[in-house]
Design an enzyme around this catalytic site. Structure first.
Site, PDB file in Angstrom:
ATOM      1  N   HIS A 254      10.446   6.012  -5.092  1.00  0.00           N
ATOM      2  CA  HIS A 254       9.696   7.215  -4.731  1.00  0.00           C
ATOM      3  C   HIS A 254      10.480   8.424  -5.204  1.00  0.00           C
ATOM      4  CE1 HIS A 254       7.705  10.300  -2.269  1.00  0.00           C
ATOM      5  NE2 HIS A 254       6.689   9.468  -2.233  1.00  0.00           N
TER       6      HIS A 254
ATOM      7  N   GLU B  71       2.537   2.559  -1.368  1.00  0.00           N
ATOM      8  CA  GLU B  71       1.500   1.803  -2.060  1.00  0.00           C
ATOM      9  C   GLU B  71       1.630   0.287  -1.881  1.00  0.00           C
ATOM     10  OE1 GLU B  71       3.190   4.248  -3.612  1.00  0.00           O
ATOM     11  OE2 GLU B  71       1.659   5.765  -4.070  1.00  0.00           O
TER      12      GLU B  71
END
Length: 383
Positions: A269, A322
């Site tokens: 991320h 996700e």
């Protein structure tokens, strides 16, 4: 001579404005909406309460919560002009990779026109809020209708007696969802309402700073979200699990991908330097359902993190939202084509809150670029 200050690529870490809506503290693995932990809100509150918080700056009491839920539920039915246009929009986007998300851009433009949305610069705060509520309530209806029309099915009209997440699943499938599925999707939706100045949120605020109408701001945000580097990873993370196939293939498959320079979808991320708190919550939800898919996902996570630590020492690479979002949505019966559209059905609330906040500032966002081309002026050659 005026010098332009140097900034990092992608404006990473550059503070461009003040906000009271929330923040992401990446080194701590924490993010919040207003003054509350976003994860705690997802675990203890319903979607409508968090929506109210983002709009009004405080959590509602029971009376205010009931009134807000009733008001927003009444806004789910689409204007006739939008409803009549959806079959053509669905047909036009039938072959598009982004499907309902692509159609949402067109439908939102039509919604803004048919509802008479005016530039946020020209209207007061109360009308801006009303426009925002109307758009946010309509987005799930638009997305589910486009999905069903694209598959030759009739849209399912919204029900005002169902909470936001349950109604979304009902419109998608035509059946009232199991309470556990509705609650899991609701927690996912809450956890993705807002997340700092990501690309789509910043895009919405840039357009809002021009004074454009709320629909125009949201269309721009959807366009930013449609890029695979922003909102397209939940289904891709499941595609990774499919490609690996079985536990004995995990190590070899992952090593091959990493050594070839390929990104492992669902890992890493740009902000978090520790575990993504959204991933942690969604993993817990997935494990509550259990089953082979969950067990396989957990094992893939374990081995991927070990391999990444070995091959990329010094970098903190963990699952992001996700990875387990895809698992949870799959378990709750959402088709993969609707993973990113479902994300947008939540994020539209965060976008709208940011638009409302930006509209209070009359200063247009107008950064500069550093010119690096051939030195001007050059003589213009003769034709």
């Amino acid at each position: 001579m005026t010098t332009t200050p140097a900034v990092p690529r992608g404006l990473a870490g550059v503070v461009v404005t003040d906000t009271a809506l929330g923040d992401v503290r990446g080194r701590e693995g924490f993010y919040h909406y207003r003054q509350y932990s976003a994860i705690e809100l997802a675990q203890t509150r319903g979607f409508e309460d968090v929506w109210y918080l983002m709009v009004h700056g405080e959590l509602p009491d029971r009376a205010a919560a009931a009134d807000f839920a009733a008001r927003t539920a009444a806004l789910r039915t689409l204007p006739a002009e939008v409803r009549e246009a959806l079959p053509a929009i669905a047909r036009a986007g039938a072959g598009a990779v982004s499907g309902p998300l692509a159609g949402l851009r067109t439908a939102l433009s039509l919604l803004g026109a048919s509802a008479g949305f005016r530039p946020v610069y020209d209207i007061g705060a109360e009308q801006r809020r009303e426009d925002a509520l109307a758009a946010c309530a309509a987005v799930p209806t638009i997305l589910t209708a486009l999905h069903r029309l694209g598959r030759g099915l009739s849209p399912v009209e919204p029900r005002e007696d169902l909470p936001h997440a349950a109604n979304y699943l009902y419109m998608l499938t035509g059946s009232e969802p199991e309470p556990a599925h509705a609650r899991a999707v609701e927690q996912y939706l809450i956890s993705t309402v807002d997340h700092g100045f990501n690309a789509s949120t910043f895009t919405a605020r840039v357009v809002a700073s021009t004074g454009a109408d709320l629909a125009a701001c949201l269309v721009a945000a959807v366009g930013a979200l449609s890029g695979p580097l922003h909102g397209g990873a939940p289904s891709r993370a499941l595609d990774t699990l499919d490609a690996i196939g079985t536990p004995d293939r995990i190590d070899g498959w992952i090593r091959e991908q990493v050594l070839s320079g390929h990104r492992i979808m669902g890992f890493g991320h740009p902000v978090y330097r520790t575990e993504d708190p959204r991933s942690r919550m969604l993993k817990s939800l997935a494990q509550g359902f259990g089953g082979p898919l969950v067990d396989f996902a957990v094992e893939v996570e374990r081995q991927v993190e070990a391999i990444l630590a070995e091959l990329k020492p010094g970098r903190e690479l963990h699952t992001n939202v996700e990875f387990y979002a895809g698992v949870v949505m799959e378990l709750c019966g959402l088709p993969r084509a609707m993973f990113t559209p479902t994300f947008s059905a939540a994020r539209v609330v965060g976008w709208s809150a940011n638009i409302l906040e930006q509209a209070e500032d009359s200063k247009i966002i107008r950064p500069a670029a550093r010119y690096v081309g051939a030195p001007p002026p050059q003589p213009v050659p003769a034709p």
